[in-house]
Motif scaffolding. Structure first.
Motif, PDB file in Angstrom:
ATOM      1  N   GLN A 103       0.843  -1.190   0.000  1.00 55.78           N
ATOM      2  CA  GLN A 103       0.000   0.000   0.000  1.00 55.78           C
ATOM      3  C   GLN A 103       0.893   1.260   0.000  1.00 55.78           C
ATOM      4  OE1 GLN A 103      -3.298   0.042   0.006  1.00 55.78           O
ATOM      5  NE2 GLN A 103      -3.631   2.203   0.482  1.00 55.78           N
ATOM      6  N   PRO A 104       0.687   2.206  -0.940  1.00 58.27           N
ATOM      7  CA  PRO A 104       1.547   3.392  -1.012  1.00 58.27           C
ATOM      8  C   PRO A 104       1.664   4.106   0.343  1.00 58.27           C
ATOM      9  CG  PRO A 104       0.114   3.343  -2.918  1.00 58.27           C
ATOM     10  CD  PRO A 104      -0.318   2.203  -2.023  1.00 58.27           C
ATOM     11  N   ASN A 105       2.881   4.517   0.660  1.00 58.11           N
ATOM     12  CA  ASN A 105       3.201   5.288   1.877  1.00 58.11           C
ATOM     13  C   ASN A 105       2.929   4.546   3.184  1.00 58.11           C
ATOM     14  OD1 ASN A 105       4.103   7.707   0.489  1.00 58.11           O
ATOM     15  ND2 ASN A 105       1.980   7.871  -0.179  1.00 58.11           N
ATOM     16  N   SER A 106       2.802   3.217   3.107  1.00 54.13           N
ATOM     17  CA  SER A 106       2.594   2.446   4.339  1.00 54.13           C
ATOM     18  C   SER A 106       3.926   2.054   4.971  1.00 54.13           C
ATOM     19  CB  SER A 106       1.765   1.195   4.050  1.00 54.13           C
ATOM     20  OG  SER A 106       2.467   0.347   3.157  1.00 54.13           O
ATOM     21  N   THR A 137       6.806   3.750   5.788  1.00 51.04           N
ATOM     22  CA  THR A 137       7.567   4.990   5.960  1.00 51.04           C
ATOM     23  C   THR A 137       7.710   5.301   7.448  1.00 51.04           C
ATOM     24  OG1 THR A 137       5.539   6.298   5.857  1.00 51.04           O
ATOM     25  CG2 THR A 137       6.747   6.024   3.794  1.00 51.04           C
ATOM     26  N   ASP A 168      10.090  13.693  -5.252  1.00 52.53           N
ATOM     27  CA  ASP A 168      10.271  12.311  -4.782  1.00 52.53           C
ATOM     28  C   ASP A 168      11.405  12.218  -3.751  1.00 52.53           C
ATOM     29  OD1 ASP A 168      12.573  12.530  -6.274  1.00 52.53           O
ATOM     30  OD2 ASP A 168      11.995  11.056  -7.794  1.00 52.53           O
ATOM     31  N   GLY A 207      11.658   8.345  -3.748  1.00 54.56           N
ATOM     32  CA  GLY A 207      10.286   7.857  -3.812  1.00 54.56           C
ATOM     33  C   GLY A 207       9.851   7.661  -5.256  1.00 54.56           C
ATOM     34  N   LYS A 208       8.602   7.229  -5.413  1.00 50.43           N
ATOM     35  CA  LYS A 208       8.130   6.982  -6.781  1.00 50.43           C
ATOM     36  C   LYS A 208       6.971   7.911  -7.126  1.00 50.43           C
ATOM     37  CE  LYS A 208       6.843   3.229  -9.871  1.00 50.43           C
ATOM     38  NZ  LYS A 208       7.669   3.823 -10.932  1.00 50.43           N
ATOM     39  N   THR A 215       3.927   8.986  -9.670  1.00 47.53           N
ATOM     40  CA  THR A 215       3.055   8.485 -10.740  1.00 47.53           C
ATOM     41  C   THR A 215       2.256   9.668 -11.280  1.00 47.53           C
ATOM     42  OG1 THR A 215       2.863   6.447  -9.478  1.00 47.53           O
ATOM     43  CG2 THR A 215       1.346   6.716 -11.318  1.00 47.53           C
ATOM     44  N   ASP A 242       4.687   8.082  -3.839  1.00 50.37           N
ATOM     45  CA  ASP A 242       4.751   6.948  -2.917  1.00 50.37           C
ATOM     46  C   ASP A 242       6.152   6.930  -2.303  1.00 50.37           C
ATOM     47  OD1 ASP A 242       4.753   4.592  -1.572  1.00 50.37           O
ATOM     48  OD2 ASP A 242       4.514   3.302  -3.348  1.00 50.37           O
ATOM     49  N   TYR A 243       6.208   7.143  -0.981  1.00 48.95           N
ATOM     50  CA  TYR A 243       7.504   7.192  -0.299  1.00 48.95           C
ATOM     51  C   TYR A 243       7.961   5.820   0.213  1.00 48.95           C
ATOM     52  CZ  TYR A 243       7.440  12.310  -0.513  1.00 48.95           C
ATOM     53  OH  TYR A 243       7.427  13.599  -0.945  1.00 48.95           O
ATOM     54  N   ASN A 244       7.230   4.768  -0.130  1.00 45.80           N
ATOM     55  CA  ASN A 244       7.706   3.441   0.275  1.00 45.80           C
ATOM     56  C   ASN A 244       9.108   3.167  -0.261  1.00 45.80           C
ATOM     57  OD1 ASN A 244       5.350   2.948   1.569  1.00 45.80           O
ATOM     58  ND2 ASN A 244       4.588   1.370   0.159  1.00 45.80           N
TER      59      ASN A 244
END
Ligand code: ADP
Ligand code: MG
Ligand code: ZN
Length: 478
Positions: free
Chosen positions: A34-37, A39, A87, A131-132, A134, A143-145
């Motif tokens: 899940q995006p940013n989960s 971090t 990012d 980060g990524k 989109t 998304d900082y995962n």
């Protein structure tokens, strides 16, 4: 004016290291969540937080460096590479500038006639991923995962002279990295990314031409295609009397062409300076020695050993070595049934074909070495024909049963008792008077036709050599 150009290529590979946690914090290092989960304040770059180096990351970096024949720099120091981008929440990337963990290595790529060419590795340094982003129609998502995912950047000298050599370098590098088990090396998931630098120059020239850097390729094939495209573009620009501008270009896989992205930054634009949050330290020589001793046998060493120890030709050995699990499986089979060439044939032929048809891997299949070795032995002993053996293999992969059990349950053993074979041969003789006449008049090659007919009737279960002998006897002795 006719001009002969030489292509010059250097590659930068960014490798995501598959450690359990990120490079400077305890967040899980995982793809596809899940995006940013995944971090925390550190990898989000919040003020007042401090990075702590993951020691596994350093170990992996040293491991790769050693495997690529590099000198390891025991003095570990990190620097800040400053730039602003959404990012990159800290507005700097922690990287290694003047003291890369490894430098001056070598990768050998295969050339014609079994020769090898040396591609020099300039350096390999550790850094954190960004980060990524989109980009969508109504905005950009971040998304900082991925921030803080450990990266090793491996940079070659400009030693490659064709897109094919670049492709081969990537293949050998990837195989080596897979042997080390430090990364997924999956270009589609971004765990291996390649920036390709290319220029051309008149063949007698020694100075390098102006390069372009290409990004955004998602397969080795795309790297090769992008380089081929760039070589043509450079040639056209230069032949038309214009100059190549140094720039970064993006590969568009749909259009199969590169597009200009931005003019290339120089190192001084990044204002590199030592990261004061990460104090330099020295890795003990014992630690490096310990990592060196933990290295697995590497692909070229295994290739040579397979050729010598098992008396395999280069091709067979090469195919086996391309996959570490296959290579190991091969050795386990040979330990049980010492017919190396036969086992290599089965692995490189029918088994690899089954694996690819099933879009599977050896690890996923239920096959154990004893089963395959048992099957090959039964084929060699003439219990089943080669052809039936391949069917047995299929059933084996479906059920996990042994060859013996499959052959018995399905009545697949070759009919090799004289009496029943003779009965079948007699039927065939009766059904094919013309062929029999021809054989009697000396046309021995028609024999093969009757053997084929008999094989058909027994559904491939007869021993062809025996049939041939019986047919001859029944016709010529009659
Ligand atoms: P940059 O500072 O632009 O990143 P580097 O000197 O760090 O350039 O080199 C990056 C990569 O580009 C290296 O693999 C290097 O071998 C390669 N390279 C450098 N100059 C050229 C050139 N003129 N043609 C082809 N490749 C080059
Ligand atoms: Mg560079
Ligand atoms: Zn974190």
């Amino acid at each position: 004016m006719s001009m002969d150009f030489e292509t010059v290529i250097g590659l930068e590979v960014h490798l995501q290291l598959k450690t359990a946690t990120k490079i400077f914090c305890a967040c899980a290092n995982q793809f596809g969540e899940q995006p940013n989960s995944l971090t925390c304040p550190v990898c989000l770059g919040l003020p007042g937080t401090l990075p702590v180096l993951n020691k596994k990351v350093l170990e992996y970096g040293i491991k790769v460096g050693l495997a690529l024949g590099c000198e390891i720099n025991p003095y570990i120091k990190f620097d800040r590479k400053n730039y602003y981008y959404p990012d990159l929440p800290k507005a700097y990337q922690i990287s290694q500038y003047d003291f890369p963990v490894a430098k001056n290595g070598l990768v050998m790529i295969p050339m014609e006639k079994g020769e090898l060419k040396k591609i020099r590795v300039n350096r390999a340094h550790l850094e954190e991923d960004a980060g990524k982003l989109t980009h969508e129609a109504d905005g950009t998502l971040v998304d900082y995962n991925r921030t803080g995912t450990p990266l090793l950047e491996i940079v070659t000298e400009a030693d490659m002279r064709s897109p094919q050599e670049a492709y081969d370098y990537l293949q050998v590098l990837k195989l080596t990295l897979q042997y080390l088990n430090v990364s997924d090396c999956d270009m589609e998931k971004g765990s291996l990314r390649c920036d390709a630098n290319v220029s051309i120059r008149p063949r007698e020239e020694t100075k390098l031409g102006t390069k372009s850097e290409i990004k955004n390729m998602n397969s080795f094939k795309a790297v090769k295609a992008a380089l081929e495209y760039e070589v043509i573009r450079h040639t056209q620009v230069i032949l038309s009397g214009e100059k190549i501008v140094q720039e970064t270009r993006l590969w568009d896989d749909n259009k199969q062409m590169t597009l200009s992205m931005r003019s290339k930054e120089e190192a001084h634009d990044y204002r590199y300076f030592p990261d004061p949050d990460l104090v330099p330290f020295v890795v003990k020589a014992d630690k490096i020695k310990e990592i060196r001793q933990s290295l697995p046998e590497l692909p070229y060493a295994k290739l040579e050993r397979f050729k010598n120890q098992y008396n395999l030709n280069g091709y067979d050995a090469f195919i086996l070595v391309l996959d570490q699990t296959i290579a190991q499986f091969f050795e386990e089979c040979v330990a049980l049934y010492p017919e190396a060439k036969k086992i290599a044939n089965w692995l490189n032929g029918p088994l690899l074909r089954e694996i690819s048809d099933r879009k599977s891997s050896l690890a996923e299949l239920k096959l154990v070495p004893a089963s395959l070795a048992g099957l090959i032995k039964m084929v060699e002993d003439g219990v089943v024909s080669n052809l039936v053996g391949k069917d047995v293999l299929k059933i084996m992969l479906d059920t996990g049963k042994s060859a013996e059990q499959i052959i018995q349950e399905n009545g697949l053993a070759q009919v090799s008792d004289q009496e029943s074979l003779t009965r079948i041969v007699d039927e065939i003789i009766k059904e094919n008077p013309k062929a029999v006449g021809e054989i009697k008049s000396g046309k021995e090659n028609v024999l093969g036709f009757l053997v084929g007919q008999t094989m058909k009737k027994t559904q491939g279960k007869a021993n062809p050599k025996m049939i041939g002998e019986i047919i001859k006897r029944r016709i010529l002795d009659a």
